[in-house]
Design a protein around this motif. Structure first.
Motif, short mmCIF file in Angstrom:
data_model
loop_
_atom_site.label_atom_id
_atom_site.label_comp_id
_atom_site.label_asym_id
_atom_site.label_seq_id
_atom_site.Cartn_x
_atom_site.Cartn_y
_atom_site.Cartn_z
N VAL A 60 0.84 -1.19 0.00
CA VAL A 60 0.00 0.00 0.00
C VAL A 60 0.88 1.25 0.00
CG1 VAL A 60 -1.74 1.32 1.27
CG2 VAL A 60 -1.97 -1.16 1.06
N ILE A 61 1.94 1.24 0.78
CA ILE A 61 2.86 2.38 0.81
C ILE A 61 3.46 2.61 -0.57
CG2 ILE A 61 5.09 3.17 1.70
CD1 ILE A 61 4.23 1.94 4.42
N ARG A 62 3.81 1.55 -1.29
CA ARG A 62 4.34 1.71 -2.66
C ARG A 62 3.31 2.38 -3.57
NH1 ARG A 62 7.10 -2.90 -1.39
NH2 ARG A 62 5.49 -4.38 -2.05
N GLN A 63 2.06 1.99 -3.42
CA GLN A 63 1.01 2.60 -4.24
C GLN A 63 0.78 4.06 -3.86
OE1 GLN A 63 0.30 1.00 -6.86
NE2 GLN A 63 1.24 -0.89 -6.14
N LEU A 64 0.83 4.35 -2.56
CA LEU A 64 0.69 5.74 -2.11
C LEU A 64 1.84 6.59 -2.64
CD1 LEU A 64 -0.35 5.00 1.58
CD2 LEU A 64 -1.81 6.06 -0.15
N GLU A 65 3.05 6.04 -2.65
CA GLU A 65 4.21 6.76 -3.19
C GLU A 65 4.05 6.99 -4.68
OE1 GLU A 65 7.44 4.29 -1.83
OE2 GLU A 65 7.49 5.28 0.14
N ARG A 66 3.48 6.02 -5.37
CA ARG A 66 3.22 6.19 -6.80
C ARG A 66 2.29 7.38 -7.02
NH1 ARG A 66 4.12 4.74 -12.34
NH2 ARG A 66 2.43 5.87 -13.31
N VAL A 67 1.25 7.45 -6.22
CA VAL A 67 0.28 8.55 -6.34
C VAL A 67 0.94 9.89 -6.04
CG1 VAL A 67 -1.77 9.54 -5.23
CG2 VAL A 67 -1.77 7.15 -5.94
N THR A 68 1.68 9.97 -4.96
CA THR A 68 2.24 11.27 -4.55
C THR A 68 3.40 11.73 -5.43
OG1 THR A 68 3.67 10.22 -2.88
CG2 THR A 68 1.50 11.01 -2.16
#
Length: 174
Positions: A60-68
């Protein structure tokens, strides 16, 4: 140019996913110069549903980083009870405050009835703005009955949205 679509439908590879993919494709075509390609990704939250309940989950953190780290993020959700899904909310709740500052966010909702068409503006847009996102265009509400003419629906939306989106993404607005 980095463009990400987040799909908040609890059903994997749903109509919402297909619509988000079409919106991503149209935006990518409109914002990139000839010969240039965008870094594109579609994140289907259905694939991470249990992980969204584990605060600090690595995937989930990887996906959040992708978004940001994206220039443009499309947030797509079916209309459930006249608003976006809890799955999408679980994801967005894990974004730090102002995490989407200076990122162009595109709210997209899918529904079976035009009676809920304001949900995209009344509920999804304010959620994105609360995270710091810039929403330069009106939200896109797609009816289930429009799936067969999806390219035209998205094309019409993009035609009225292109200038504002380009100005924000390329630094002339916001």
């Amino acid at each position: 140019m980095k463009i990400t679509a987040i799909v908040g439908n609890p059903k994997s590879r749903s109509k919402t996913y297909a619509i988000a993919g079409e919106v991503l494709k149209r935006i990518s075509e409109g914002l990139t110069s000839e010969g240039e390609t965008a870094d594109e990704a579609i994140v289907d939250l259905a694939d991470f549903a249990p992980s969204l309940l584990e605060w600090g989950n690595a995937e989930v953190i990887r996906q959040l980083e992708r978004v940001t780290s994206s220039d443009v993020v499309i947030f797509a959700s079916p209309t459930y009870k006249a608003t976006y899904t809890g799955l999408l909310k679980l994801f967005i709740d894990q974004l730090p405050q102002q995490a989407l500052a200076n990122i162009a966010a595109i709210p997209v909702m899918v529904g079976g009835s035009p009676h809920h068409s304001l949900a995209v503006e009344a509920y999804l847009r304010p959620l994105l703005v609360e995270t710091g996102a810039v929403c330069p265009t009106r939200g896109l509400y797609v009816l289930d009955s429009q799936i067969d003419v999806l390219p035209a629906v998205i094309g019409d939306w993009y035609e009225t949205s292109a200038l504002a989106l380009r100005n924000v993404v390329h630094g002339k607005g916001a």
